[in-house]
Design an enzyme around this catalytic site. Structure first.
Site, mmCIF file in Angstrom:
data_model
loop_
_atom_site.group_PDB
_atom_site.id
_atom_site.type_symbol
_atom_site.label_atom_id
_atom_site.label_comp_id
_atom_site.label_asym_id
_atom_site.label_seq_id
_atom_site.Cartn_x
_atom_site.Cartn_y
_atom_site.Cartn_z
ATOM 1 N N ILE A 152 0.362 -43.649 39.693
ATOM 2 C CA ILE A 152 0.897 -44.960 40.075
ATOM 3 C C ILE A 152 -0.053 -46.050 39.577
ATOM 4 O O ILE A 152 -1.219 -46.087 39.959
ATOM 5 C CB ILE A 152 1.060 -45.027 41.616
ATOM 6 C CG1 ILE A 152 1.909 -43.847 42.101
ATOM 7 C CG2 ILE A 152 1.657 -46.374 42.025
ATOM 8 C CD1 ILE A 152 3.252 -43.672 41.395
ATOM 9 N N GLU A 153 0.480 -46.873 38.705
ATOM 10 C CA GLU A 153 -0.370 -47.889 38.074
ATOM 11 C C GLU A 153 0.236 -49.283 38.120
ATOM 12 O O GLU A 153 -0.253 -50.203 37.465
ATOM 13 C CB GLU A 153 -0.641 -47.499 36.617
ATOM 14 C CG GLU A 153 -1.206 -46.086 36.473
ATOM 15 C CD GLU A 153 -1.824 -45.815 35.110
ATOM 16 O OE1 GLU A 153 -2.059 -46.767 34.372
ATOM 17 O OE2 GLU A 153 -2.060 -44.628 34.814
#
Ligand SMILES: *[C@@H]1O[C@H](CO)[C@@H](O)[C@H](O)[C@H]1NC(C)=O
Ligand SMILES: *[C@@H]1O[C@H](CO)[C@@H](O)[C@H](O)[C@H]1NC(C)=O
Length: 398
Positions: A152-153
């Site tokens: 998750i970025e």
């Protein structure tokens, strides 16, 4: 005559302890595959024998009521079920003991979780479409993946802990659902900090790149090692991996020349009990540099994973020195020094595989001098071979 006789009398065997290479003890090299059509097939990726985990990247769209969608670049077109043929590749990987994991998120995509209930629905979707559940339209076909990777970025940092919790609950339905994550090295991670606090993750491959304050800079391990120590101390996970770009082009910064990696960086971190190995971004870049092959040849990344437990059956108290060699191929007796350490376990009795570690050896890949920890006595050698699958065989008495 003497030698022949003792060979007949002595009963040696090199056995892999049953937990070796299995389940949560596995480590080694994790690779991301899926974001470049020119990186070879998934089956070919696994057939290199270099990887213990393959993260299929990525499920780029999900959450917030959106229809989930995978993106595998030029590998296949997910519309019209064009990627379901990957099932046989996935199964062939798994048949070789490689864990195949779906990575959700990535650096470009459209994903977020709007509520705990949204997280629950995404968990159910993942279970039914990629894991042990059922769906008429599974994007990767019938193969049951080993787990879910959180990369998750972007978006928000909300409800990833809920997603981890809901996914972990599916482990109660039989096959374990592995949870892995790829946070970036500044601690705590902006997006996954709360999720990682749950302690529900099995393997955390921290990205030690694109972040100069916590990565290696030429000749200086300080920043990386400080960050590594914080991650291993503060994050409850079975194992932590050193996440690296596999080539200078694979990231903005943070590439470590393989010689620096094996001579400076890994020696500084691999003693940590949580050290699991190295994660590489990505298969495409690894193909360009041969990074994973170099790591394996140096025998360090896998030192923990390849911690071979050998059972020596003693006859008449005459355990002999064991020579451990790691052949290049299953048929050669090459002296490539892959195996760095081996723990030799002497059974209490001839027929038991009791794991009291009485014997210990450091192997340089050529030979292992070892001694009985109690008596301090040196032993005579026996040759063993460890093939690419980690199977040990005695091939010669000397
Ligand atoms: C992402 O999804 C949201 C909600 O479905 C939508 O409003 C938005 O336009 C999407 N953004 C992109 C870049 O596709
Ligand atoms: C290594 O980097 C750290 C952090 O930037 C710095 O304080 C230290 O002086 C450097 N060490 C060497 C030998 O250059």
């Amino acid at each position: 005559m003497m030698a022949v006789k003792s060979a007949a009398v002595l009963a040696f065997s090199c056995l892999i302890a049953p937990f070796f290479f299995s389940g949560a003890d596995a480590g080694g090299i994790a690779i991301y595959w899926g974001q470049n059509g020119n990186e070879g097939t998934l089956a070919a990726t696994c057939a290199t024998g270099n990887y213990n985990f393959v993260n299929i990247a990525f499920l780029v769209t999900f959450g917030n009521g959106q229809t989930p969608m995978i993106n595998l670049a030029g590998h296949c077109d997910p519309s019209g079920n064009g990627c379901s043929g990957l099932s046989s590749d996935i199964q062939s990987c798994q048949a070789n003991g490689i864990k195949v994991i779906l990575s959700i998120g990535g650096g470009a995509g459209n994903y977020s979780l709007s509520s705990a209930d949204d997280a629950k629905q995404v968990a159910a979707y993942l279970w039914n479409n990629f894991l042990g559940g059922q769906s008429s339209n599974r994007p990767l076909g019938d193969a049951v993946l080993d787990g879910i990777d959180f990369d998750i970025e972007l978006g928000t940092n909300l409800h990833w802990d809920d997603l981890a919790m809901y996914l972990s609950q599916y482990s109660n339905q039989g096959q374990k659902v592995y949870l892995t994550a790829a946070p970036q090295c500044p601690f705590p991670d902006t997006w996954l900090g709360d999720a990682l606090k749950t302690g529900l993750f099995d393997y955390v491959w921290v990205q030690f790149f694109n972040n100069p304050p916590c990565q290696y800079t030429s000749g200086n391990t300080t920043n990386l090692v400080n960050a590594w120590n914080q991650w291993t101390q503060d994050i409850q996970a079975t194992q932590i991996f050193l996440g690296l770009p596999a080539s200078p082009e694979a990231a903005g910064s943070g590439f470590i020349p393989v010689n620096d990696l094996t001579s400076q960086v890994l020696p500084a971190i691999k003693g940590d009990s949580k050290y699991g190995g190295v994660m590489l971004w990505s298969k495409y870049y690894d193909d360009q540099t041969g990074y994973s092959s170099s790591i394996k040849a140096a025998g360090i990344a896998n030192a923990r994973n390849k911690f071979v437990k050998v059972v020596i059956r003693e006859a008449q108290g005459k355990v002999q020195r064991l020579k451990l060699t790691a052949p290049q191929s299953q048929n050669s007796e090459s002296t490539a020094p892959r195996l760095q350490r081996s723990e030799l376990i002497a059974p209490q009795s001839q027929n038991s595989e009791l794991t009291t570690p009485q014997l210990f050896a450091e192997s340089n890949g050529l030979s292992s001098r070892y001694r009985n920890a109690e008596s301090g006595q040196e032993r005579n050698p026996v040759n063993c071979a460890i093939n690419g699958n980690g199977i040990i065989k005695i091939y010669k008495y000397v």
